[in-house]
Structure formats: C-alpha cells, structure tokens
Design an enzyme around this catalytic site. Structure first.
Site, mmCIF file in Angstrom:
data_model
loop_
_atom_site.group_PDB
_atom_site.id
_atom_site.type_symbol
_atom_site.label_atom_id
_atom_site.label_comp_id
_atom_site.label_asym_id
_atom_site.label_seq_id
_atom_site.Cartn_x
_atom_site.Cartn_y
_atom_site.Cartn_z
ATOM 1 N N SER A 101 4.554 -108.220 -12.904
ATOM 2 C CA SER A 101 3.187 -107.910 -12.484
ATOM 3 C C SER A 101 2.809 -108.694 -11.227
ATOM 4 O O SER A 101 3.493 -108.602 -10.208
ATOM 5 C CB SER A 101 2.228 -108.192 -13.645
ATOM 6 N N HIS A 126 3.725 -103.126 -12.005
ATOM 7 C CA HIS A 126 2.862 -102.143 -12.660
ATOM 8 C C HIS A 126 1.449 -102.251 -12.100
ATOM 9 O O HIS A 126 1.123 -103.163 -11.342
ATOM 10 C CB HIS A 126 2.892 -102.270 -14.189
#
Length: 229
Positions: A101, A126
């Site tokens: 992330s 993501h």
C-alpha cells in the site's frame, strides 16, 4: 516476557561508565532510518523530523530508509514521500520483507538509482480506503468518496512519475485490486532499481556498508562520485 527495544552499551571516553542506548538511536546517528510497522501520524512525524534534522546536520550525506511496512495512513505516507523529495540529502530506500500500500509509494520515493529491495521482498499496490462516519450519512459518504478519489489521483500521479509506467489507465487498473509483485516484478514495474541477492545485482555502496557510513561527506568538488550507483 518481551525483550523490548535492544540496547547497546555506548562509551564516549575510556574512563567513563558506559550508558545503555537504544539501538535505533545509534542507527539514526549513522543516518539509518526505519519504517517497520503500519504507518500512522506519529511514526510519519518521527521519520519526517529525522530526515529534516539529518539534512540540516549534513545535507551532503545520504540517508538510508529501511521499509517493512504493511500499509497505513495514506495522507501521512504522502507526507513522508513529499519530505523525501524536499530534503537535499539523497535517500536510499531498501525494501525488507514487505512494502504494501502506502509503503510501496515510500519505497518508490527514494532517490532515482538508489531504490532497492532484498530478493524475498514483496510489494503490493492498491487503492486507498476510508471509513464512513455513521452519524453523517449520506453527506459524509459523498465527502469521503470525493476525498478518496482525489487521493487516488495523487497516488496514480506519483506512480507515473516514479516508476516505468506511462499509461495512466494501466495504473488506475492496478490500483483497483491488490496487485502483488515480487522484487523482480517491482524492478520491472519501476518501483525499485536494484535487487540485493548474494551480490549479483547490488549498488557499490551496499558491497561495503562501512565505506558509506564512515567516509567523509561527499562535496560537489570531491573526486568521488555516486554516478556508478
């Protein structure tokens, strides 16, 4: 019983009693920083303040940020990324374990040519997420969705700027789901520049760590140049 933070005896003079100092403090003195847990506001503030202080102390010396991060607060992570671009010191980013992330953005934010990972590191991209306030529905959902869309656009822009990706739509699609990649995949994507694997692909500074940490700071007119990295 947990061991806690390791401590190392430190003695400045031969005749003085050694004091026990946390190992991280000694590493900070060598300009070695850590992002080793999910990123939050406090951790981001610690990292940013250390980067700024070390740059003020000597802007010609490189800094080294080891990353083993499962994600965290996106806005705080973008703050760390922006600080890395702001300070004049060149910052190495080293992926160890995982950079998921927002951790992948911090990993990609190192100085070009000075971003690497160990061979078993995993990287994941993501889209950002949000928690909607129950007491403020549906207006809160609309505001949160607008903010998330704005942050996602920022993240796409960073990946386009810092990686090998050139097509915006492709990056948007990569953020739709959790996109996992190996260290080799991270090199191909452009998040890192090197893989440390038994010295096969390794920048010169990592072949001899002490050379980097104890040599005098680099000055523009020095014969030594880091272009070989």
């Amino acid at each position: 019983m947990p061991l806690g933070v390791p401590k190392i005896p430190k003695q400045k003079y031969d005749n003085e009693e050694p004091s026990w100092t946390e190992v991280f403090h000694l590493l900070y003195e060598q300009r070695i920083l850590f992002l080793a847990k999910p990123l939050d506001d406090d951790l981001a503030n610690d990292i940013m303040s250390l980067m700024i202080y070390l740059c003020i102390d000597d802007r010609f010396r490189d800094q080294f940020l080891f990353i083993n991060c499962s994600g965290g607060a996106v806005i705080s992570g973008i703050g760390v990324y922006d600080t890395m671009q702001y300070v004049q010191s060149e910052i190495y980013t080293i992926g160890v374990g995982k950079a998921f992330s927002i951790g992948s953005i911090v990993l990609a934010g190192g100085h070009p040519g000075k971003r690497l990972a160990f061979c078993n590191t995993r990287v994941m991209l993501h889209q950002p997420s949000s928690v909607y306030p129950e007491e403020d529905l549906p207006a809160g959902v609309i505001r949160a969705d607008w903010d998330i869309s704005r942050i996602r656009t920022q993240m796409v822009g960073i990946y386009l700027e810092r990686t090998h990706q050139t097509i915006e739509l492709d990056v948007w699609r990569d953020l739709e789901r959790d996109t996992y990649m190996s260290a080799e995949g991270a090199v191909e994507y452009g998040i890192i520049d090197y893989i440390y694997t038994d010295g096969k692909v390794v920048p010169p500074w990592l072949r001899d760590w002490r050379y980097v940490t104890v040599m005098p700071p680099h000055r523009p007119n020095d014969d030594y140049s880091s272009d070989d990295d």
